[in-house]
Write a protein that holds these residues in place. Sequence first.
Motif, PDB file in Angstrom:
ATOM      1  N   ASP A  90       0.846  -1.191   0.000  1.00  0.00           N
ATOM      2  CA  ASP A  90       0.000   0.000   0.000  1.00  0.00           C
ATOM      3  C   ASP A  90       0.884   1.245   0.000  1.00  0.00           C
ATOM      4  OD1 ASP A  90       0.879   0.399   2.623  1.00  0.00           O
ATOM      5  OD2 ASP A  90      -1.020  -0.178   3.541  1.00  0.00           O
ATOM      6  N   ARG A  99       3.353  -1.207   3.356  1.00  0.00           N
ATOM      7  CA  ARG A  99       2.923  -2.478   3.957  1.00  0.00           C
ATOM      8  C   ARG A  99       2.450  -3.446   2.886  1.00  0.00           C
ATOM      9  NH1 ARG A  99       0.187  -1.049   9.618  1.00  0.00           N
ATOM     10  NH2 ARG A  99       0.360  -3.272   9.824  1.00  0.00           N
ATOM     11  N   THR A 115       0.235  -6.000   0.997  1.00  0.00           N
ATOM     12  CA  THR A 115      -1.208  -6.245   0.984  1.00  0.00           C
ATOM     13  C   THR A 115      -1.558  -7.604   0.396  1.00  0.00           C
ATOM     14  OG1 THR A 115      -1.440  -5.124  -1.142  1.00  0.00           O
ATOM     15  CG2 THR A 115      -1.783  -3.801   0.860  1.00  0.00           C
ATOM     16  N   ARG A 116      -0.694  -8.104  -0.475  1.00  0.00           N
ATOM     17  CA  ARG A 116      -0.878  -9.443  -1.054  1.00  0.00           C
ATOM     18  C   ARG A 116       0.424  -9.849  -1.741  1.00  0.00           C
ATOM     19  NH1 ARG A 116      -3.868  -5.869  -4.199  1.00  0.00           N
ATOM     20  NH2 ARG A 116      -3.261  -5.801  -6.373  1.00  0.00           N
ATOM     21  N   PRO A 167      -3.759 -13.021  -0.179  1.00  0.00           N
ATOM     22  CA  PRO A 167      -4.059 -11.714   0.429  1.00  0.00           C
ATOM     23  C   PRO A 167      -3.559 -11.663   1.871  1.00  0.00           C
ATOM     24  CG  PRO A 167      -6.010 -12.681  -0.608  1.00  0.00           C
ATOM     25  CD  PRO A 167      -4.961 -13.744  -0.557  1.00  0.00           C
TER      26      PRO A 167
END
Length: 92
Positions: free
Chosen positions: A14, A18, A20-21, A30
């Motif tokens: 993101d 961080r 996210t998937r 995910p």
Amino acid sequence: MSRVFGDPVNVWVDETGRPTRFIWREQLHPVRRVLEHWVATRDWWRRRDPDADDHGEREFWRVEASAGDSIMICELRFDAATRSWLLSRVWD
């Protein structure tokens, strides 16, 4: 018990960095939540190019991710020098 892998993975992050998937072994995972995050610095005196703008940082993310119908705890590692991600460890 944990298993060590060191497998390269494709990771989406993101706006804050961080994860996210990620894709591991051709399956999308995910990230449900981040459990831990830390940064480790390599030994600066062992750098190959002392003039490089590389701080030798490795960023670790312990995450809970979906794995099909189950949940897995894994450790993702981002290497600042190579700009690459690895799945370094998975807990059973």
